[in-house]
Motif scaffolding. Structure first.
Motif, PDB file in Angstrom:
ATOM      1  N   VAL A 235     -49.206 -79.117 -41.467  1.00  0.00           N
ATOM      2  CA  VAL A 235     -50.303 -78.562 -42.359  1.00  0.00           C
ATOM      3  C   VAL A 235     -49.379 -78.096 -43.647  1.00  0.00           C
ATOM      4  N   VAL A 236     -48.442 -77.213 -43.456  1.00  0.00           N
ATOM      5  CA  VAL A 236     -47.599 -76.754 -44.316  1.00  0.00           C
ATOM      6  C   VAL A 236     -46.615 -77.889 -45.185  1.00  0.00           C
ATOM      7  N   ALA A 237     -45.999 -79.113 -44.293  1.00  0.00           N
ATOM      8  CA  ALA A 237     -45.208 -79.882 -44.446  1.00  0.00           C
ATOM      9  C   ALA A 237     -46.009 -80.875 -45.590  1.00  0.00           C
ATOM     10  N   GLN A 238     -47.339 -81.291 -45.206  1.00  0.00           N
ATOM     11  CA  GLN A 238     -48.024 -81.970 -45.863  1.00  0.00           C
ATOM     12  C   GLN A 238     -48.505 -81.519 -47.208  1.00  0.00           C
ATOM     13  N   ARG A 239     -48.808 -80.009 -47.245  1.00  0.00           N
ATOM     14  CA  ARG A 239     -49.081 -79.583 -48.628  1.00  0.00           C
ATOM     15  C   ARG A 239     -47.915 -79.609 -49.411  1.00  0.00           C
ATOM     16  N   LEU A 240     -46.567 -79.217 -48.914  1.00  0.00           N
ATOM     17  CA  LEU A 240     -45.536 -79.277 -49.638  1.00  0.00           C
ATOM     18  C   LEU A 240     -45.122 -80.630 -50.294  1.00  0.00           C
ATOM     19  N   ASP A 241     -45.574 -81.632 -49.447  1.00  0.00           N
ATOM     20  CA  ASP A 241     -45.255 -82.990 -49.594  1.00  0.00           C
ATOM     21  C   ASP A 241     -46.064 -83.502 -50.961  1.00  0.00           C
ATOM     22  N   LYS A 242     -47.325 -82.925 -50.859  1.00  0.00           N
ATOM     23  CA  LYS A 242     -48.293 -83.210 -52.027  1.00  0.00           C
ATOM     24  C   LYS A 242     -47.605 -82.529 -53.322  1.00  0.00           C
ATOM     25  N   GLY A 243     -47.196 -81.373 -53.271  1.00  0.00           N
ATOM     26  CA  GLY A 243     -46.408 -80.668 -54.106  1.00  0.00           C
ATOM     27  C   GLY A 243     -47.085 -79.462 -54.721  1.00  0.00           C
ATOM     28  N   LEU A 244     -46.269 -78.593 -55.008  1.00  0.00           N
ATOM     29  CA  LEU A 244     -47.043 -77.200 -55.410  1.00  0.00           C
ATOM     30  C   LEU A 244     -46.740 -77.270 -56.999  1.00  0.00           C
ATOM     31  N   ARG A 245     -47.351 -76.603 -57.803  1.00  0.00           N
ATOM     32  CA  ARG A 245     -47.428 -76.554 -59.384  1.00  0.00           C
ATOM     33  C   ARG A 245     -46.147 -75.532 -59.557  1.00  0.00           C
ATOM     34  N   ASP A 246     -45.238 -75.445 -58.950  1.00  0.00           N
ATOM     35  CA  ASP A 246     -44.202 -74.558 -59.289  1.00  0.00           C
ATOM     36  C   ASP A 246     -42.961 -75.143 -59.368  1.00  0.00           C
ATOM     37  N   PRO A 247     -42.334 -75.078 -60.664  1.00  0.00           N
ATOM     38  CA  PRO A 247     -41.059 -75.783 -60.964  1.00  0.00           C
ATOM     39  C   PRO A 247     -39.987 -75.127 -60.339  1.00  0.00           C
ATOM     40  N   ARG A 248     -39.921 -74.167 -59.673  1.00  0.00           N
ATOM     41  CA  ARG A 248     -39.051 -73.446 -59.047  1.00  0.00           C
ATOM     42  C   ARG A 248     -38.677 -73.928 -57.593  1.00  0.00           C
ATOM     43  N   LEU A 249     -39.687 -74.754 -56.991  1.00  0.00           N
ATOM     44  CA  LEU A 249     -39.512 -75.214 -55.755  1.00  0.00           C
ATOM     45  C   LEU A 249     -38.850 -76.549 -55.689  1.00  0.00           C
ATOM     46  N   GLY A 250     -37.611 -76.317 -54.662  1.00  0.00           N
ATOM     47  CA  GLY A 250     -36.934 -77.313 -54.506  1.00  0.00           C
ATOM     48  C   GLY A 250     -37.121 -78.232 -53.451  1.00  0.00           C
ATOM     49  N   PHE A 251     -36.286 -79.202 -52.900  1.00  0.00           N
ATOM     50  CA  PHE A 251     -36.285 -79.871 -51.834  1.00  0.00           C
ATOM     51  C   PHE A 251     -36.358 -79.082 -50.779  1.00  0.00           C
ATOM     52  N   VAL A 252     -37.368 -78.957 -50.200  1.00  0.00           N
ATOM     53  CA  VAL A 252     -37.704 -78.012 -48.913  1.00  0.00           C
ATOM     54  C   VAL A 252     -38.170 -78.985 -47.741  1.00  0.00           C
ATOM     55  N   THR A 253     -37.598 -78.490 -46.572  1.00  0.00           N
ATOM     56  CA  THR A 253     -37.840 -79.275 -45.210  1.00  0.00           C
ATOM     57  C   THR A 253     -38.051 -78.002 -44.221  1.00  0.00           C
ATOM     58  N   ILE A 254     -39.314 -78.363 -43.583  1.00  0.00           N
ATOM     59  CA  ILE A 254     -39.554 -77.451 -42.574  1.00  0.00           C
ATOM     60  C   ILE A 254     -38.942 -77.647 -41.370  1.00  0.00           C
ATOM     61  N   THR A 255     -38.065 -76.932 -40.857  1.00  0.00           N
ATOM     62  CA  THR A 255     -37.528 -76.987 -39.504  1.00  0.00           C
ATOM     63  C   THR A 255     -38.123 -76.409 -38.181  1.00  0.00           C
ATOM     64  N   ASP A 256     -38.968 -75.419 -38.268  1.00  0.00           N
ATOM     65  CA  ASP A 256     -39.540 -74.896 -37.228  1.00  0.00           C
ATOM     66  C   ASP A 256     -40.593 -73.884 -37.424  1.00  0.00           C
ATOM     67  N   VAL A 257     -41.675 -73.659 -36.688  1.00  0.00           N
ATOM     68  CA  VAL A 257     -42.630 -72.483 -36.868  1.00  0.00           C
ATOM     69  C   VAL A 257     -42.831 -72.085 -35.559  1.00  0.00           C
ATOM     70  N   GLN A 258     -42.684 -70.501 -35.710  1.00  0.00           N
ATOM     71  CA  GLN A 258     -42.744 -69.768 -34.461  1.00  0.00           C
ATOM     72  C   GLN A 258     -44.056 -69.121 -34.674  1.00  0.00           C
ATOM     73  N   VAL A 259     -44.901 -69.010 -33.669  1.00  0.00           N
ATOM     74  CA  VAL A 259     -46.357 -68.099 -33.605  1.00  0.00           C
ATOM     75  C   VAL A 259     -46.397 -66.984 -32.596  1.00  0.00           C
ATOM     76  N   THR A 260     -46.743 -65.858 -32.802  1.00  0.00           N
ATOM     77  CA  THR A 260     -46.845 -64.840 -31.855  1.00  0.00           C
ATOM     78  C   THR A 260     -47.751 -65.143 -30.848  1.00  0.00           C
ATOM     79  N   GLY A 261     -47.712 -64.795 -29.546  1.00  0.00           N
ATOM     80  CA  GLY A 261     -48.573 -65.062 -28.615  1.00  0.00           C
ATOM     81  C   GLY A 261     -50.090 -64.852 -28.857  1.00  0.00           C
ATOM     82  N   ASP A 262     -50.620 -64.032 -29.631  1.00  0.00           N
ATOM     83  CA  ASP A 262     -51.955 -63.535 -29.921  1.00  0.00           C
ATOM     84  C   ASP A 262     -52.123 -64.485 -31.392  1.00  0.00           C
ATOM     85  N   LEU A 263     -51.382 -65.217 -31.857  1.00  0.00           N
ATOM     86  CA  LEU A 263     -51.618 -66.204 -32.717  1.00  0.00           C
ATOM     87  C   LEU A 263     -51.949 -65.535 -34.237  1.00  0.00           C
TER      88      LEU A 263
END
Length: 166
Positions: free
Chosen positions: A17-45
């Protein structure tokens, strides 16, 4: 988290979800070429740590970190819409050190190859410090006796006869 398959599935979905949203683009000129490498979620989500890398200079990394921090609320809303969970996890962005670690490991490997090549070059022209075969050989007593003259044998016997024993 390794023992919780539901947390792994939620983490994978958040990553998509986050990768797709970043691929669509945010309206922030500060955002560079970002790659999501990993996501870790706690056990209780309840909390998600999103690891990312940025291609570019140190200034672009800091600008991208500021842009992601500013967009955290919007991205959390996007995650909440696309997750089928009762609660939407809080989101935290963490700059992943994989590229820097990989570059330092590559530099260490390059240095090791250079040192190995230098050692091989020195070994090819190396010579022994002493004799080529430093090990003691057994004596050939018969050959040594043949080399001695009869006179030497007689002199040795006369010296032994003249010296008194105590």
């Amino acid at each position: 988290m390794a023992g919780n398959p539901r947390a792994r599935k939620v983490a994978d979905r958040i990553k998509e979800v986050v990768a797709q949203r970043l691929d669509k683009g945010l309206r922030d000129p500060r955002l560079g070429f970002v790659t999501i490498t990993d996501v870790q979620v706690t056990g209780d989500l309840q909390h998600a740590s999103i690891f990312y890398t940025v291609l570019g200079t140190e200034q672009e990394r800091t600008d991208t970190a500021a842009a992601l921090t500013a967009a955290t609320g919007m991205l959390r809303t996007e995650v909440g819409r696309n997750l089928n969970t009762r609660l939407t996890p809080s989101i935290e962005f963490i700059l992943d050190g994989i590229p820097e670690n990989a570059a330092s490991i590559e530099a260490l490997l390059r240095e090791a190859r250079e040192r190995d090549a230098q050692t091989e070059a020195e070994a090819a022209t190396a010579q022994y410090a002493g004799d080529p075969d430093p090990y003691v050989k057994p004596r050939d007593v018969d050959a040594e006796l043949d080399e001695l003259d009869d006179d030497e044998l007689l002199d040795d016997d006369s010296d032994a006869a003249e010296s008194p024993r105590r």
